[in-house]
Design a protein around this motif. Sequence first.
Motif, PDB file in Angstrom:
ATOM      1  N   ASP A  26       0.824  -1.205   0.000  1.00 28.00           N
ATOM      2  CA  ASP A  26       0.000   0.000   0.000  1.00 28.00           C
ATOM      3  C   ASP A  26       0.860   1.257   0.000  1.00 28.00           C
ATOM      4  OD1 ASP A  26      -2.330  -1.437  -0.054  1.00 28.00           O
ATOM      5  OD2 ASP A  26      -2.585  -1.455   2.123  1.00 28.00           O
ATOM      6  N   LYS A  27       1.983   1.214   0.699  1.00 28.05           N
ATOM      7  CA  LYS A  27       2.892   2.352   0.699  1.00 28.05           C
ATOM      8  C   LYS A  27       3.407   2.630  -0.713  1.00 28.05           C
ATOM      9  CE  LYS A  27       7.351   3.963   2.466  1.00 28.05           C
ATOM     10  NZ  LYS A  27       8.573   3.600   3.223  1.00 28.05           N
ATOM     11  N   ALA A  28       3.782   1.555  -1.411  1.00 26.16           N
ATOM     12  CA  ALA A  28       4.268   1.714  -2.784  1.00 26.16           C
ATOM     13  C   ALA A  28       3.178   2.276  -3.688  1.00 26.16           C
ATOM     14  CB  ALA A  28       4.782   0.380  -3.317  1.00 26.16           C
ATOM     15  N   GLU A  29       1.928   1.840  -3.476  1.00 29.02           N
ATOM     16  CA  GLU A  29       0.820   2.346  -4.275  1.00 29.02           C
ATOM     17  C   GLU A  29       0.589   3.836  -4.012  1.00 29.02           C
ATOM     18  OE1 GLU A  29      -1.442   0.613  -6.631  1.00 29.02           O
ATOM     19  OE2 GLU A  29       0.517  -0.378  -6.623  1.00 29.02           O
ATOM     20  N   LEU A  30       0.662   4.241  -2.739  1.00 27.62           N
ATOM     21  CA  LEU A  30       0.497   5.661  -2.416  1.00 27.62           C
ATOM     22  C   LEU A  30       1.619   6.494  -3.020  1.00 27.62           C
ATOM     23  CD1 LEU A  30      -0.675   5.484   1.312  1.00 27.62           C
ATOM     24  CD2 LEU A  30      -2.021   6.287  -0.644  1.00 27.62           C
ATOM     25  N   LEU A  72       3.552  10.281  -7.089  1.00 27.26           N
ATOM     26  CA  LEU A  72       4.403  10.550  -8.251  1.00 27.26           C
ATOM     27  C   LEU A  72       3.563  10.974  -9.451  1.00 27.26           C
ATOM     28  CD1 LEU A  72       7.213  10.457  -9.580  1.00 27.26           C
ATOM     29  CD2 LEU A  72       6.798   8.031 -10.077  1.00 27.26           C
ATOM     30  N   GLU A  73       2.429  10.307  -9.634  1.00 28.57           N
ATOM     31  CA  GLU A  73       1.554  10.614 -10.771  1.00 28.57           C
ATOM     32  C   GLU A  73       1.060  12.048 -10.712  1.00 28.57           C
ATOM     33  OE1 GLU A  73      -2.727   9.108 -12.650  1.00 28.57           O
ATOM     34  OE2 GLU A  73      -1.709   7.932 -11.093  1.00 28.57           O
ATOM     35  N   PHE A  74       0.793  12.551  -9.486  1.00 28.55           N
ATOM     36  CA  PHE A  74       0.242  13.901  -9.339  1.00 28.55           C
ATOM     37  C   PHE A  74       1.308  14.935  -8.970  1.00 28.55           C
ATOM     38  CE2 PHE A  74      -3.589  11.324  -8.867  1.00 28.55           C
ATOM     39  CZ  PHE A  74      -4.472  12.022  -9.668  1.00 28.55           C
ATOM     40  N   GLY A  75       2.572  14.533  -9.047  1.00 35.01           N
ATOM     41  CA  GLY A  75       3.648  15.492  -8.820  1.00 35.01           C
ATOM     42  C   GLY A  75       3.847  15.899  -7.379  1.00 35.01           C
ATOM     43  N   PRO A 109       8.741  10.644  -4.408  1.00 33.06           N
ATOM     44  CA  PRO A 109       7.315  10.892  -4.143  1.00 33.06           C
ATOM     45  C   PRO A 109       7.062  11.042  -2.649  1.00 33.06           C
ATOM     46  CG  PRO A 109       7.681   8.595  -4.758  1.00 33.06           C
ATOM     47  CD  PRO A 109       8.974   9.302  -4.989  1.00 33.06           C
ATOM     48  N   ASN A 110       6.143  11.948  -2.296  1.00 39.56           N
ATOM     49  CA  ASN A 110       5.917  12.279  -0.897  1.00 39.56           C
ATOM     50  C   ASN A 110       4.460  12.010  -0.519  1.00 39.56           C
ATOM     51  OD1 ASN A 110       5.170  14.429   1.341  1.00 39.56           O
ATOM     52  ND2 ASN A 110       7.373  14.067   1.460  1.00 39.56           N
ATOM     53  N   ILE A 111       4.251  11.014   0.343  1.00 43.38           N
ATOM     54  CA  ILE A 111       2.891  10.642   0.741  1.00 43.38           C
ATOM     55  C   ILE A 111       2.236  11.745   1.546  1.00 43.38           C
ATOM     56  CG2 ILE A 111       1.543   8.983   2.081  1.00 43.38           C
ATOM     57  CD1 ILE A 111       3.572   6.847   1.341  1.00 43.38           C
TER      58      ILE A 111
END
Length: 288
Positions: free
Chosen positions: A16-20, A25-28, A35-37
């Motif tokens: 789930d962490k990787a998915e988040l 990353l997709e939304f910048g 990428p920053n959760i």
Amino acid sequence: MSRKGQSITLSISEYDKAELEAIALEFGMMWGDRPNISKLIEAIAQRKLLIGNNNDWKEPRIRALHRCINALTDIGQIEQAQIIANLLLERSELSLPLRGEIERFLENLPPPWRLEIDRYILREQPFQLSYQDAAERVFNFTVRYAKITPHEKRVYLDCWCEETEGNFDVPELVHNWSLRLDRITEAAIMPISGEWHTNLAEIEVEMHLFAGLAFAYQGKQEDNINEWLPDKPRVRRVVRRVSSTFWFSREVMQYAPDCVVILPENVRDRLKQKLLTLCNLYDIETRE
């Protein structure tokens, strides 16, 4: 003083962490080059990103989009078919068999040369290709108009080519070719300079429909005229644009004797000759 943000702890799996992180990353939503959760969650809290249901599409919508994948593939719009396929895979309500079918489609996309032809058509870019016919003879064609067209059970490249040798259609249509896609030689496709035509060469063909066919006939996009003849009861007159007498004759022959071609004479004579040849074959078989 700047206000410090509140810290929270998320108890989630590595998956789930990787998915988040992938969504961030997709939304910048980045911290440096990672990428920053936290930024992703903040954007959701501030309603810069909206959360919606991912399981509320009805079956008719799923089925319609699935059919679009096949239809777009048949006409050569592979990139658009990929977009719809990936859109469907994002949905959680997709059945396992359908998900597997779409995943196999994405894993077995058409070869690069097919995508290259699609791009040439989209850009209206003339090109050259090599083609091997059923007798394994190789021909080179200079293509100045093309479209992907399904004919019967196969998909063809219908194209206007400079070359006419070996084309036995009527004189007005000898520049038109129907090339089976699976016989195009992969290594010999290249762009060329020059003009792109707006369409295939076409002629108008007039035919009269009788009996039940006259009432059951459904007009086609190629039809210029579709009307009842006032002086001949229950006879329908159809005038259609035709780019290949080969495919046209294969269609109308199945409707004999309820379909008769009137004009032009050279197309009418070709069909008459086909029928006479067929009658002669029946006579020969009967005598034997």
